[in-house]
Design an enzyme around this catalytic site. Structure first.
Site, mmCIF file in Angstrom:
data_model
loop_
_atom_site.group_PDB
_atom_site.id
_atom_site.type_symbol
_atom_site.label_atom_id
_atom_site.label_comp_id
_atom_site.label_asym_id
_atom_site.label_seq_id
_atom_site.Cartn_x
_atom_site.Cartn_y
_atom_site.Cartn_z
ATOM 1 N N HIS A 171 0.700 -1.192 0.016
ATOM 2 C CA HIS A 171 0.069 0.084 -0.033
ATOM 3 C C HIS A 171 0.890 1.213 0.084
ATOM 4 O O HIS A 171 0.285 2.275 0.577
ATOM 5 C CB HIS A 171 -0.886 0.174 1.423
ATOM 6 C CG HIS A 171 -2.108 -0.941 1.175
ATOM 7 N ND1 HIS A 171 -3.238 -1.007 0.515
ATOM 8 C CD2 HIS A 171 -2.118 -2.253 1.709
ATOM 9 C CE1 HIS A 171 -3.928 -1.837 0.704
ATOM 10 N NE2 HIS A 171 -3.513 -2.813 1.214
ATOM 11 N N ASP B 131 -0.649 -5.072 6.189
ATOM 12 C CA ASP B 131 -1.703 -5.708 5.315
ATOM 13 C C ASP B 131 -1.530 -6.072 4.117
ATOM 14 O O ASP B 131 -0.778 -5.235 3.335
ATOM 15 C CB ASP B 131 -2.959 -5.011 5.728
ATOM 16 C CG ASP B 131 -2.958 -3.959 5.077
ATOM 17 O OD1 ASP B 131 -2.114 -2.957 5.106
ATOM 18 O OD2 ASP B 131 -4.070 -3.260 4.395
ATOM 19 N N GLU B 132 -2.088 -7.046 3.524
ATOM 20 C CA GLU B 132 -2.270 -7.432 1.986
ATOM 21 C C GLU B 132 -0.927 -7.316 1.426
ATOM 22 O O GLU B 132 -0.890 -6.969 0.108
ATOM 23 C CB GLU B 132 -3.325 -6.464 1.683
ATOM 24 C CG GLU B 132 -4.597 -6.451 1.980
ATOM 25 C CD GLU B 132 -5.851 -5.789 1.383
ATOM 26 O OE1 GLU B 132 -6.656 -6.396 1.129
ATOM 27 O OE2 GLU B 132 -5.506 -4.644 1.051
ATOM 28 N N VAL B 133 0.147 -7.726 1.927
ATOM 29 C CA VAL B 133 1.468 -7.695 1.223
ATOM 30 C C VAL B 133 1.262 -8.717 -0.069
ATOM 31 O O VAL B 133 1.863 -8.316 -0.986
ATOM 32 C CB VAL B 133 2.706 -8.056 1.944
ATOM 33 C CG1 VAL B 133 3.998 -8.262 1.216
ATOM 34 C CG2 VAL B 133 2.686 -6.779 3.152
#
Lengths: 552, 552
Positions: free
Chosen positions: B261, B321-323
């Site tokens: 992100h 998150d969401e790597v």
């Protein structure tokens, strides 16, 4: 002036995450809804405040045009919080020529909204049949104006435009019964409607929950039925809404929903039947008119007479929906009603009793001193025998195909139709519902930019009976606090569908840059137009003032 | 004073349509969130503006209490647009006694918010350990005040109240990256938060889309990464938010989401890895930090040093998150990264590379001059090896049971947790989603009033590791135009769950009359609190002013 066709300019065309649009993908001088014909010129013209003028020709005294000139010149043409430059060499005059006389009343059904608009580097020329067409042209002109970040100047794109609406009825339905809506909020929606070239406010004034309409002849109705003495529209309030709407080219069609959804008429003694639960107890609130009582029809005749004196529109919406939801409780379980049905020879058939009610209602409408064309929700067509003079209003259907099928069916019986089923905007969903298919428990009216009410196999006569559409925002979960952001720009999707040529508006992804620019333009004009696509921004954002105490 | 237990008073208890609540069902002097213990007296006391006073005792110079006195005495205690009566025989003094000194900074984690409040017909007495407790007491006192329509007077219910929060962390997460949020809008949310006794603003400052945070040391970050030079928070803006929050008993926890992100950090050269589509072309925007480059860790150390100087809170959210969403494009398909992984002996295991990044990040956090406790989104626990000092932030899970299972699992490994998964308020649905089960494509976090993060089989030690919850309103479809109505009163459901005793708040139908009264109270204070149950109204409604041009 040499004219060349330019595609819309985008500030960037990079790929973006998750297949989303780039946050700064917007048109520059794009027009919403898309005109019938638009040819952009190759040049732009810088606008300065002191060099711009408007010439109303021989209509200098027309209040509609004067209000238009005031709104656009002082507020809407230059909405951004930037220093307004002055100077420049030449004047830029907007010449407005309107053929027909300045009308004393609101737009009549089918009134011309056609216009020609030519913007060159030296002037703008508006030609229209009516003042309503001039209003639409002026809004279009304002969409050609943009703020150029580099030169820090307002500019206008040159263009030649011919435009007229696809459908004569393009509206928003508000519900002031489930939650009260203030005059300010209604007026704001009227302004945003005019900026989307919508021309009908369908005002669902009263319903089961409350009766905010004030009748002069029957003050007991709002006296008992309003949420409180503050939750009413005075006769002056209503006149104000109608006048405000007129100046923006909008008709106001009132709805008094009969014979169901009438609980709030409880101020009128004897108007409603008693309703019973399974045990025969009266715990179910009365919500259906008592058709046995002839005095009720005399009352309705007088009441509707007053309504026609209050609302000048040629149409009068008389509801008729969801009667079957109350029939068991309020008619079938009601001994007096059952006896009345036997006496009339209806047996157990409540549809015959319904028809009895509607026939009496049609007779009242026929005899109104000021003639009105009645609109009924579709059940009056589906279950009953509508007056042949009626317009049928479609609100059911879970898919576009189901809706089209109904339009086909109703127009095949020669009734004009208005479609709301595509645009039940009270049903919210997470995502860009105007564009994407989004499932949910609520009827699946997402992807509503694509709902096209004449998409059925039918004759030209049938298609001409499709008067248009009305986007509905029912009030169960909507009030002053959230109606505006919830309506816009979602209702703008309906506005384009109802105004623009279908063949030029086939792809939401092509529409988005213009909708984005529209959102940002209206945000800067001070309206609460929410994001409706994905992460984005506006060059100038909406802001909320610090909280102040309510005055309502 | 003789005290008797009274159930809440309702103005009406009639049955209503469709099983809905009666539109005028609300509590009178009900408190939201429900206090630990409340015993109402049998009498009410009339309040007049000139006879009411506040005595701050030995804390007369404490800015927190002075701001409190100003806010409540001049705005929030008497919010309705009615003539304020004066006169009456006796003064009504609110005596505020606070044990601890006036704090120079914002609330620290776990600071007492406990209070005793006694309201009799002659006076009100507040006793608290800290100024934060006094703030909570004052809000409670304001909920005991109501406007009596019959006598047209403000009255206060007498009561004895002992109160303290169930969880130390009760927050709202805002996202200023997907859409920019103005200072006014953030401040309004802080005020409404304090009216719901929430004490944490989790500020998700930057994300892929834009970088509105201004670093003094690295101005290229916002210089390149902000949507525009207007879409930034200056250093003064941030200080203003922190100070404004402090005066309302709210901590501000900043988040800088790493290493995914991060696209908007593009102003920092070499910070991001190149990303590739299937064909090996660079069409995918970089969105993952380059862990090969040691200079990036030096930069992060300096950047976070500045962050700790900017944000005084003991906690620091570092995302995580969401790597995995970007690993294929930005690491697996990147030849240099693959080579680096080989050299480090990671083979094809990108999780080892992630751990490499996080270990370096943990080392940076360890060495910060101003010590901070890091918070990470749950993936750092799920996929990686979190620093034992970390707090784990839960955001996944489609059902309450799935969420409880995760809380159980993470606390069993001795990590403190914060839960957001129950309250993803950006996911909107049609209906009373705080109370009813509503299905939809978006994760099914409706019925969220009932989500109770300690509802799992576990030890007391485990349950004590549940720090609380943060209701999240991600910014994809939320900006200044709609955030307030979308958050409230939906976040109020979370606020009660996180403050009040679970055993006394088991039924949403019992909570509704108090939530209704809360909504109407805050609406009159000038906030945009939307309907969230069914048709209803407030004695005094929210109103929208006529549109004015934006200043942003």
């Amino acid at each position: 002036m040499r004219l060349v066709i330019l595609s819309l300019l985008f500030t960037s065309t990079l790929a973006w995450f998750y297949g989303r649009d780039d946050p700064d993908r917007w048109s520059v001088g794009g027009v919403w809804p898309l005109p019938q014909k638009i040819i952009y010129g190759s040049k732009n013209r810088t606008l300065t405040y002191d060099k711009i003028g408007i010439d109303l020709g021989d209509k200098k005294d027309c209040d509609v045009l004067l209000a238009m000139a005031d709104n656009y010149m002082n507020k809407w043409l230059f909405p951004y919080p930037v220093e307004m430059k002055t100077g420049g060499t030449e004047d830029f005059i907007i010449t407005v020529t309107v053929k027909e006389e300045c009308p004393g009343g609101p737009p009549v059904h089918g009134a011309s909204e056609e216009y020609l608009l030519r913007v060159s580097v030296s002037e703008a020329v508006i030609n229209a049949q009516t003042v309503w067409g001039a209003l639409r042209a002026m809004e279009t002109l304002s969409h050609l104006v943009f703020y150029d970040q580099k030169s820090q100047e307002y500019q206008i794109r040159t263009a030649e435009i011919f435009d007229k609406p696809r459908f004569p009825v393009r509206g928003i339905m508000i519900d002031s019964s489930r939650h009260f809506l203030s005059l300010n909020v209604i007026k704001r929606q009227l302004e945003i409607m005019s900026m989307n070239k919508l021309n009908v406010l369908h005002w669902h004034l009263v319903d089961s929950e409350s009766f905010p309409y004030t009748s002069q002849k029957f003050p007991e109705l709002h006296g008992v039925g309003a949420y409180s003495p503050r939750h009413v529209y005075s006769r002056e309030d209503i006149a104000e809404v109608i006048a405000f709407a007129r100046l923006r080219g909008i008709r106001v069609i009132p709805e008094f929903d009969l014979p169901g959804h009438t609980s709030s008429w409880k101020g009128r003694k004897g108007f409603l039947t008693e309703c019973f639960d399974e045990k025969g107890e009266e715990t179910f609130l009365p919500n259906l008119v008592d058709p046995m009582n002839d005095a009720n029809f005399d009352f309705l005749a007088e009441f509707l007479e007053e309504v026609t004196e209050t609302f000048p529109d040629q149409f009068l919406h008389l509801g008729g929906d969801e009667v079957s939801d109350y029939i068991v409780e309020c008619w079938v379980r009601n001994k007096k009603i059952r006896k009345f049905m036997e006496e009339k020879g209806f047996g157990n058939d409540t549809v015959l009793l319904e028809n009895y009610f509607f026939e009496k209602l049609f007779a009242i409408v026929e005899k109104l001193k000021l003639k009105r064309k009645p609109i009924f929700w579709q059940e009056v067509f589906d279950n009953n025998i509508p007056d042949p003079n009626s317009i049928i209003h479609i609100w059911k259907g879970n898919t576009h195909e189901e809706i089209y099928e109904q339009v086909k069916n109703i127009t095949s019986k020669n009734f004009p139709v208005i479609v709301s089923a595509c645009w039940y905007l009270n049903y919210i969903k997470y995502g860009a519902d105007w564009r994407d298919e989004i499932r949910g428990t609520a009827p699946s009216n997402s992807r509503y930019y694509y709902c096209d009410p004449t998409s059925f196999n039918g004759t030209d006569t049938q298609k001409n009976l499709v008067l248009g559409g009305i986007a509905a925002i029912w009030g169960e979960l909507v009030d002053n606090t959230n109606i505006e952001a919830r309506l816009w720009p979602r209702a703008s999707a309906a506005a384009e569908r109802l105004w623009s040529p279908a063949e030029k508006t086939q792809r939401a992804e092509d529409a988005w840059p213009r909708m984005h620019e529209l959102r940002c333009r209206l945000v800067s004009r001070g309206y609460r137009i929410q994001p409706n696509n994905n992460p984005d921004y506006c060059p100038f954002e909406f802001d909320e003032p610090p909280a102040i105490k309510s005055e309502l």
